[in-house]
Design a protein around this motif. Structure first.
Motif, PDB file in Angstrom:
ATOM      1  N   TYR A 196      25.244 -11.966 -23.402  1.00 23.85           N
ATOM      2  CA  TYR A 196      24.362 -13.119 -23.597  1.00 23.85           C
ATOM      3  C   TYR A 196      23.257 -12.778 -24.586  1.00 23.85           C
ATOM      4  CZ  TYR A 196      20.199 -15.911 -22.317  1.00 23.85           C
ATOM      5  OH  TYR A 196      19.058 -16.670 -22.338  1.00 23.85           O
ATOM      6  N   ASN A 240      25.651 -20.279 -21.331  1.00 26.31           N
ATOM      7  CA  ASN A 240      24.875 -21.404 -20.812  1.00 26.31           C
ATOM      8  C   ASN A 240      24.644 -21.123 -19.335  1.00 26.31           C
ATOM      9  OD1 ASN A 240      23.946 -23.851 -19.739  1.00 26.31           O
ATOM     10  ND2 ASN A 240      25.120 -25.072 -21.199  1.00 26.31           N
ATOM     11  N   TYR A 251      16.910 -23.679 -19.064  1.00 28.20           N
ATOM     12  CA  TYR A 251      18.347 -23.488 -19.234  1.00 28.20           C
ATOM     13  C   TYR A 251      18.789 -23.727 -20.678  1.00 28.20           C
ATOM     14  CZ  TYR A 251      19.117 -23.123 -14.199  1.00 28.20           C
ATOM     15  OH  TYR A 251      19.122 -22.697 -12.909  1.00 28.20           O
ATOM     16  N   SER A 311      19.881 -21.055 -24.655  1.00 25.29           N
ATOM     17  CA  SER A 311      21.340 -20.989 -24.579  1.00 25.29           C
ATOM     18  C   SER A 311      21.893 -20.755 -25.975  1.00 25.29           C
ATOM     19  CB  SER A 311      21.906 -22.300 -24.018  1.00 25.29           C
ATOM     20  OG  SER A 311      23.294 -22.376 -24.256  1.00 25.29           O
ATOM     21  N   ASN A 354      32.374 -19.905 -20.409  1.00 33.98           N
ATOM     22  CA  ASN A 354      31.211 -19.591 -21.233  1.00 33.98           C
ATOM     23  C   ASN A 354      31.606 -19.342 -22.682  1.00 33.98           C
ATOM     24  OD1 ASN A 354      28.537 -19.049 -19.523  1.00 33.98           O
ATOM     25  ND2 ASN A 354      30.304 -18.465 -18.274  1.00 33.98           N
TER      26      ASN A 354
END
Length: 741
Positions: free
Chosen positions: A615, A639, A662, A666, A693
């Protein structure tokens, strides 16, 4: 999911001062050393560290047992001498079978006259498994299957050794060892609907336990969890290989969605009576820990609100189900769950750790929850409670007092006095396995680049009794390879934040040259990838892969950004409700700092990571697109709306309450900024960070007309392992680095 590396400088006689371009004797020796290969790391046992397999303390702390070539033997602590064979391999051979059981685990009953052996273990998720259990009676030397009804889970002796409780098919059972008669404690279990005695997926993953039952100290009762997951949405995962893909459906609560409704009950073995405990009227909560206290019939249940900023300890009467709150620990952000709660013999007091003063410290309470005293204090953190000696009143604990990069064993008296370090002086990391009576401890010590040394030590002094494994063979093997040197460094960001980092340089490092740099990142809450242990904070295999890249002319760097662990509550919780923002800024600051170093080629800085690190890589490649030439993102969350309730809401609240937290960080929202070369890797069978994802991020990159490369592994889970998988994956990643950085 986390990976880190360190230099084996102390092992390498050829590693001296910085080498000059001319061919010095030091350089000549270095050139004679071997180069690492991917096969050395992933397909051969070249660098496999030795340990002490199957080690278990026995009741008398003077002895321990271990599995050796299928035989269970007893050793004396003070000499390490083998005293006797407890169970021979031939005794583990069933009638009519050609070979003994392939034992993969064992446990004793309280008087050590019966032993449960495990074989044929089948992993389910990260911590859950089912297996075939066999009871061995040391008196009559008889081996008996625990149950004929199918594989069992978490089989556990009662403290008096008369019974064994276990799970099967979402229910709890108990077997009377005198008759081998099996009785169902529950009968309501239904797959993907109701679970008795085991954790559901999200509890297992995020609260770190799979067994959901425990025996009372007097063996009269079993306390167990029930998870009603009927309202939890299902995730549908495809299993590839046949003519038609199979569907694998399991309950997975994504952020903001419904969780299981969890309850706790107590079952009385003699009467068969079940009592449901009062855990409060709100079903939308967590019960992350369940244990018996030392007081008669008294259960301890930890209750956590959904936002996880208020933890309560409940004491309950198992005969009536009535409970009361005895302690509350709250935080403006979140309260982490640990296994540090210890009820002391006598049933009058308990130990608990809290970071209410800004750092995780140890507190003594009476059974009403009233604080007696704070036992430790300072700008450092306790990371584990290892044992308690009721005779002397000493509590044994591991802490980062010496440095956030290190871990050492200490003890302090419940009076608050007598604090003492038991680990030897010097740097490194100690992992402690203490005997039940605290008279001895098994210590696994490692330091940057050094294989672990496993030793037995006296509990009261830390004095060495015997070295059980020094990994001398591995040290000799490593000395034959041309390995680089890892340095621990720190730097200040533009806003004045001090960050810890590590830097792995080639053995023939030349400060006059310009080197490309690959940054390794994890960066998640409470984690560390900069630590003084064998891998420098990451797995040994990833450390060796970084060494392989260093041999090819790269420098490898890791930075612990804000939000990481062992530096206190404020440093860790500063990322609360905005996960990814400060972490990405800090990784960018790391790249900017590296660009100022005279030996770094600032046009050739790359980044890679796995899971939370994947991420971070995707976010760095989009939000810091001008800083990174290349990135490899493995199994990333792209996300946070796609990830589970417990982890995600702990750090971000729910998406209904905090939508910006959130969406604002992202990678999917920033795909249009991607500039560097980007490789995205995912296993299609990832039950943790779903393949969904990567699909979402790929779709965003296509919409933004961005070039990228993908690497998908059919049916592999979050670890992306099995057969040649690791070798294949790291070959692709190596080639990607060589071609693009």
């Amino acid at each position: 999911m986390r990976f880190r590396f360190v230099a084996l400088a102390a092992l390498l006689a050829a590693n001296g001062p910085a080498l000059l371009p001319s061919l010095t004797p030091t350089l000549a020796r270095a050139q004679q050393k071997q180069a690492l290969t991917l096969e050395d790391i992933w397909t051969r046992p070249t660098f496999r560290a030795a340990s002490v397999p199957g080690f278990n303390w026995m009741n008398d702390g003077r002895y321990y047992s271990a599995l050796e070539n299928g035989t269970l033997v007893q050793h004396e602590v003070t000499t390490g001498k083998t005293l006797q064979t407890l169970v021979s391999a031939t005794e583990l051979q069933l009638p009519g079978e050609a070979k003994p059981l392939a034992v993969d685990g064992y446990s004793f009953n309280a008087d050590e006259q019966k032993i449960l052996f495990t074989t044929g273990t089948e992993p389910i998720y990260r911590r859950s498994a089912r297996a075939s259990y066999y009871v061995f009676d040391r008196g009559n030397r008889k081996l008996t299957p625990l149950s004929a009804g199918g594989k069992q889970g978490y089989a556990t002796f009662s403290p008096d050794g008369r019974y064994v409780a276990f799970t099967r098919d979402n229910n709890v059972f108990v077997t009377d060892l005198a008759t081998m008669q099996e009785k169902a404690v529950t009968t309501t279990g239904v797959p993907n609907k109701l679970i008795n005695g085991s954790a559901d997926w999200v509890y297992e993953e995020e609260f770190s336990f799979a067994q959901g039952f425990c025996w009372s100290p007097d063996s009269r009762q079993i306390a167990f969890y029930t998870f009603d997951e009927s309202q939890v949405p299902e995730y549908d995962m495809q299993e590839w290989g046949g003519l038609y893909p199979k569907e694998y459906r399991f309950k997975y609560p994504k952020a903001g969605e419904k969780n299981s409704v969890v309850s706790v009950s107590s079952y009385e073995v003699a009467s068969g009576k079940t009592v449901k405990m009062d855990v409060g009227p709100n079903p939308d909560q967590y019960l992350p820990r369940l244990m018996w206290t030392q007081a008669p019939n008294t259960l301890s249940i930890q209750r956590l609100n959904r936002l996880q900023n208020k933890l309560e300890i409940l004491h309950g009467d198992a005969t009536t189900g009535k409970t009361q709150v005895v302690l509350t620990d709250a935080s403006p952000a979140y309260v982490d769950i640990s296994d540090d709660l210890r009820y002391l013999p006598g049933g009058k007091q308990f130990l608990f750790t809290s970071e209410k003063d800004g750092y995780q410290h140890l507190y003594l309470h009476d059974m009403s929850g009233k604080p007696v005293r704070q036992l430790t204090k300072g700008s450092w953190e306790i990371t584990a409670v290892n044992g308690f000696d009721p005779k002397t009143g000493f509590v044994y604990y591991t802490s980062a007092e010496a440095s956030p990069l290190q871990r050492h064993l200490y003890r302090v008296n419940v009076s608050g006095h007598g604090k003492q370090r038991l680990s030897e002086a010097g740097p490194g990391t100690d992992v402690v396995n203490m005997s039940p009576d605290t008279q001895y401890f098994l210590n696994t010590h490692s330091a940057a680049g050094l294989p672990a040394v496993v030793s037995l030590r006296e509990g009261s002094t830390g004095k060495l009794v015997k070295t059980l494994e020094d990994n001398s063979k591995l040290r000799e093997t490593l000395a034959q390879y041309d390995l680089g040197k890892l340095e621990f460094i720190s730097f200040k960001t533009s806003d004045g934040t001090q960050l810890n980092a590590s830097m792995l340089k080639p053995s023939n490092f030349d400060p006059a040259k310009k080197y490309p740099v690959l940054m390794y990142v994890y960066g998640g809450p409470g984690s560390q990838t900069v630590a003084d242990n064998t891998g420098g904070g990451i797995s040994a295999t990833n450390y060796l892969w970084h060494q392989l890249l260093v041999q090819k002319g790269y420098i490898v760097v890791s930075v612990d950004n804000r939000g990481t662990g062992a530096r206190g509550r404020n440093f860790r919780q500063t990322t609360y409700a905005n996960l990814g923002r400060l972490e990405t800024i800090d990784q960018g600051e790391g790249a900017k700092y590296l660009a100022t170093l005279p030996y770094v080629d600032k046009s050739r800085i790359g980044i890679w990571g796995w899971s939370f690190g994947g991420y971070m890589t995707a976010l760095a490649m989009t939000k810091n697109a001008d800083l990174f030439k290349m990135g490899i993102s493995v199994a990333p969350v792209t996300n946070w709306r796609y990830y589970d309730t417990v982890y995600t809401e702990r750090y971000l609240k729910t998406p209904q309450e905090n939508p910006g937290g959130y969406d604002d960080n992202s990678p999917v929202q920033f795909a249009q900024n991607l500039r560097g070369k980007f490789l995205l890797v995912h296993g299609t069978g990832d039950d943790n960070v779903h393949f969904q994802n990567s699909i979402a991020f790929v779709d965003a990159m296509i919409k933004a007309n961005k070039d990228y490369q993908t690497l998908y592994y059919p049916n592999r889970n979050h670890g992306i392992r099995g057969g040649n998988t690791s070798l294949h994956l790291y070959r692709q990643m190596t080639n990607f680095v060589l071609q693009n950085l």
